[in-house]
Design an enzyme around this catalytic site. Structure first.
Site, PDB file in Angstrom:
ATOM      1  N   HIS A 324      54.263  54.635  46.166  1.00 33.42           N
ATOM      2  CA  HIS A 324      54.214  53.172  46.190  1.00 33.42           C
ATOM      3  C   HIS A 324      53.616  52.717  47.503  1.00 33.42           C
ATOM      4  O   HIS A 324      53.793  53.365  48.545  1.00 33.42           O
ATOM      5  CB  HIS A 324      55.629  52.600  46.025  1.00 33.42           C
ATOM      6  CG  HIS A 324      55.656  51.127  45.732  1.00 33.42           C
ATOM      7  ND1 HIS A 324      55.597  50.180  46.722  1.00 33.42           N
ATOM      8  CD2 HIS A 324      55.722  50.448  44.558  1.00 33.42           C
ATOM      9  CE1 HIS A 324      55.634  48.973  46.173  1.00 33.42           C
ATOM     10  NE2 HIS A 324      55.706  49.106  44.872  1.00 33.42           N
ATOM     11  N   ASP A 381      56.989  52.134  37.674  1.00 31.14           N
ATOM     12  CA  ASP A 381      56.052  52.176  36.549  1.00 31.14           C
ATOM     13  C   ASP A 381      56.254  53.422  35.690  1.00 31.14           C
ATOM     14  O   ASP A 381      56.074  53.386  34.473  1.00 31.14           O
ATOM     15  CB  ASP A 381      54.609  52.146  37.065  1.00 31.14           C
ATOM     16  CG  ASP A 381      54.319  50.903  37.882  1.00 31.14           C
ATOM     17  OD1 ASP A 381      54.581  49.799  37.375  1.00 31.14           O
ATOM     18  OD2 ASP A 381      53.863  51.032  39.027  1.00 31.14           O
TER      19      ASP A 381
END
Length: 447
Positions: A324, A381
């Protein structure tokens, strides 16, 4: 519509922050004193607002990775420690003890609602779930294979043409009506985009159902038979909306604030945010993640092959769903979604090779030194795409559901920006690297 009014943010010059000394910067003999600003959680920043005026120099920060665009009292994020809080409340507590409508109220109004306030808020939303009947005809104009995000962004933008009684950004009452309309209508708009893609009749919303139950009913019900919403699906969707509700100054939220800074109405600003979220490096990453899992499955499920490819810089293959931009620790949202994912898959007893591949990749990421050293943990995700697939939601709808969750945060930031006493229209500077002044050559003389 009875509901609480929006609340202004704190007072200038740096709402919720304080000055803590000065830094002197000298450039070619010109000097500037830059105030050090400290947030409530100890974050520190240099206020460079007067840098160009005093030195003729600007800062350059591609992607704004080290630049704070604003002060905000909405969300606190510590990527190193894996902390995420909405209005001071840990995401873990909100996901366990609140539902999405309550979290949306918290983000937008700044405080958890009382029982009466929450009842009033729910009632107001239930009265705004339908879209104008003429808007239903819009869906006949889109190609059947149109991406739902394209449809949703277009229809949200078109709300400003049907609801012209609530477009004045300086009228608190009109803003609040727009807020309630958006929160109530986006699930309807989203579900209709799916129905269009499968050629099924559009289902009207049911005001006797909760927020997530109503959306699932509009997604999967048909007029010819009764549909029962699985409560575990509704709970899983509610949790996903909560963990996606805000994430401070990400690409789409910054887009909403930037567009809104021109005093564009809320519908237009949110439509812009939806477009930003569609990108595969942002909200579209969960769709890209499942497509990657399907690719691995189609290639025999050889996880090791693709892990090795991901380690090679020149392979052109990127392992989606890991790492991330901000988090350098395990994403707290991913922990919550993983727990729900495990529970849902166990209940459904689904035998899907995609889920097996996902679990193998997860094991690799948590044990392989390459991933550990680079802090490439499975992210939000990765798990959300697996849950959506288990619920029967098609991959093209994944980013639409992300937008449904993020809507509350977008609205909160849009309102906060407009209430800020330091609000300005966003207008970044640049460093020009093109040609110097050139003489115009007539076309007859060009070779």
């Amino acid at each position: 519509m009875s509901a609480p009014t929006t609340k202004p943010v704190a007072v200038p010059p740096w709402p919720g922050a304080k000055a803590d000394g000065l830094v002197r910067l000298e450039i070619n003999g010109e000097s500037a004193e830059l105030p050090i600003i400290v947030g409530t959680e100890g974050e520190r920043a240099l206020d460079i607002a007067k840098l160009r005026a005093t030195t003729g120099t600007i800062t350059l920060d591609e992607g704004y990775v080290n630049t704070g665009s604003t002060t905000s009292a909405i969300t606190y994020l510590d990527g190193e420690q894996g902390i995420l809080r909405y209005r001071g409340y840990p995401i873990e507590d909100l996901a366990a003890k609140a539902d999405y409508v309550e979290v949306a109220y918290l983000l937008i109004y700044g405080e958890l609602p009382t029982s009466d306030e929450l009842d009033s808020f729910r009632t107001s939303l239930s009265h705004h779930t339908m879209i104008h009947e003429d808007m239903r005809s819009f869906y006949n104009g889109f190609p059947r294979d149109a991406h739902p995000m394209a449809i949703v962004g277009s229809v949200v933008g078109a709300l400003s043409t049907f609801y012209q009684d609530s477009l004045d950004v300086r009228d608190p009452r009109q803003v609040e009506v727009s807020v309630h309309r958006l929160l109530a209508k986006l699930p309807t708009i989203a579900a209709y985009s799916y129905k269009k893609s499968v050629g099924q009749p559009l289902m009207y919303p049911r005001n006797d159902l909760g927020y997530c139950e109503n959306f699932l009913q509009m997604m999967f019900a048909v007029p010819c038979e009764e549909y029962h919403v699985d409560p575990d699906f509704a709970d899983a969707l509610d949790m996903l909306l909560i963990v996606h509700a805000d994430h401070e100054q990400n690409c789409s939220t910054s887009t909403v604030r930037m567009v809104g800074s021109s005093d564009a109405n809320l519908f237009a600003s949110i439509s812009a945010g939806i477009s930003a979220l569609w990108g595969p490096l942002h909200g579209g990453a969960n769709q890209a993640c499942v497509e990657m899992l399907e690719r691995i499955g189609a290639d025999g499920g050889n996880v090791k092959k693709y892990v090795d490819l991901a380690k090679k810089k020149d392979s052109g293959f990127r392992l989606m769903g890991f790492g991330h931009r901000v988090y350098k620790n395990y994403d707290p949202r991913a922990k919550l979604i993983k727990a729900t994912c495990d529970k849902l898959l166990a209940k459904l007893s689904i035998r899907d090779p995609i889920f097996d591949i996902a679990q193998q990749l997860e094991e690799v990421a948590l044990a392989d030194e390459y991933f550990i050293e680079r802090k490439l943990y499975p992210n939000v995700d990765f798990y959300s795409g697996v849950i959506y697939r288990a619920m029967g939601i098609p991959v093209q709808m994944f980013t639409v559901l992300f937008a449904m969750g993020r809507l509350a945060g977008w609205i909160a930031h849009w309102i906060e920006m407009h209430h800020s006493p330091t609000k300005k229209i966003c207008r970044p500077r640049q460093i020009y690297t093109g040609e110097k002044r050139r003489e115009f050559i007539p076309i007859t003389q060009r070779t």
